[in-house]
Design a protein around this motif. Structure first.
Motif, short mmCIF file in Angstrom:
data_model
loop_
_atom_site.label_atom_id
_atom_site.label_comp_id
_atom_site.label_asym_id
_atom_site.label_seq_id
_atom_site.Cartn_x
_atom_site.Cartn_y
_atom_site.Cartn_z
N LEU A 121 0.82 -1.22 0.00
CA LEU A 121 0.00 0.00 0.00
C LEU A 121 0.86 1.26 0.00
CD1 LEU A 121 -2.94 -1.08 2.33
CD2 LEU A 121 -2.79 -1.15 -0.17
N ILE A 152 -5.94 5.41 3.03
CA ILE A 152 -6.14 4.13 3.71
C ILE A 152 -7.01 4.42 4.93
CG2 ILE A 152 -5.06 2.26 5.03
CD1 ILE A 152 -2.46 2.82 3.43
N THR A 189 -8.26 2.58 8.17
CA THR A 189 -7.96 1.33 8.86
C THR A 189 -8.78 1.15 10.12
OG1 THR A 189 -6.20 -0.15 9.66
CG2 THR A 189 -5.96 2.20 10.19
N HIS A 224 0.59 0.68 9.23
CA HIS A 224 0.60 1.40 7.95
C HIS A 224 1.57 2.58 8.00
CE1 HIS A 224 -2.55 -0.82 6.00
NE2 HIS A 224 -3.42 -0.58 6.95
#
Ligand code: ZN
Length: 236
Positions: free
Chosen positions: A73, A85, A87, A94
């Motif tokens: 990603l 993103i 999450t 990340h």
């Protein structure tokens, strides 16, 4: 091409962080454990708080490293294809992998928040006090991890940001999430409603499989880098 990614526990299991709702999940095997950690019980019962601080100290996130899925990603973002993103994870993997556009729906375990005055302190500092139930140094209030507990609403600003990211993409990619927890799951509906394509990547079936353009049940550590490579090749 603008991709918004929703990630759940499944992307972090390769990093050694257990999935709570999968077939081998902590709460699947012991539903009573889930009941214990409601915000209401936490505020009412010092013993629940003491146990919660122990579980924060022992949380696998302290030892976890980002894996191939997280790194894929980062590549998507570097290629200019990532909108955001979103999450459901609280492990910051990340960000540690190098992603910068991360919306933490359920907060982070690496920060502590005072329930009374809202003061935020790094988790490490509070754990280093070695207290059973460390109170806020400003106001003496009860403190908890800056995560969303059961019985606690999502932060409205964070949810608004997530809905915008879901509605402003061409492709919505749900990775490693059972899509059974609201309002996270409804982000799929927001994306579809706004005209995005939907890809679901999860080991188990989800309620959104029938609406997806593509369902991938292969291991995320291989399937996600492969999909990201395809998206980047297509965009060239
Ligand atoms: Zn306080």
């Amino acid at each position: 091409m603008n991709v918004t990614v929703l990630t759940g526990a499944g992307i972090s299991t390769d990093s050694g962080i257990p999935d709570f709702r999968g077939p081998q999940g902590v709460w699947t095997k012991d539903p009573a454990a889930q009941q214990l950690f409601t915000l209401q019980n936490y505020l009412a019962d010092p013993d629940v708080r003491r146990r919660s601080w122990i579980s924060r100290r022992e949380h696998p996130a302290w030892r976890a490293e980002p894996n191939e899925g997280h790194r894929a990603l980062v590549e998507l973002e570097r290629a200019g294809l990532l909108r955001a993103i979103i999450t459901q994870n609280i492990d910051e993997l990340h960000q540690r992998a190098g992603s910068s556009q991360v919306i933490e729906l359920h907060g982070t375990i690496f920060q502590v928040e005072c329930v009374s005055c809202g003061l935020r302190t790094p988790m490490r500092e509070v754990l280093d006090r070695n207290q059973d139930d460390p109170e806020c140094l400003d106001c003496g209030g009860i403190q908890k991890a800056a995560t969303i507990s059961f019985g606690q609403s999502l932060r409205p600003a964070v949810l608004r940001e997530a809905i915008s990211a879901a509605r402003e993409c061409d492709l919505f990619l749900a990775v490693g999430t059972s899509l059974t927890v609201q309002p996270a799951a409804s982000l799929c509906a927001e994306a579809l409603d706004a005209g995005a394509a939907l890809v679901v990547m999860n080991a188990q079936a989800t309620p959104y499989d029938a609406h997806a353009d593509l369902v991938i049940d292969q291991p995320i550590g291989q399937a996600l880098p492969a999909l990201v490579k395809e998206l980047i090749d297509e965009a060239r």
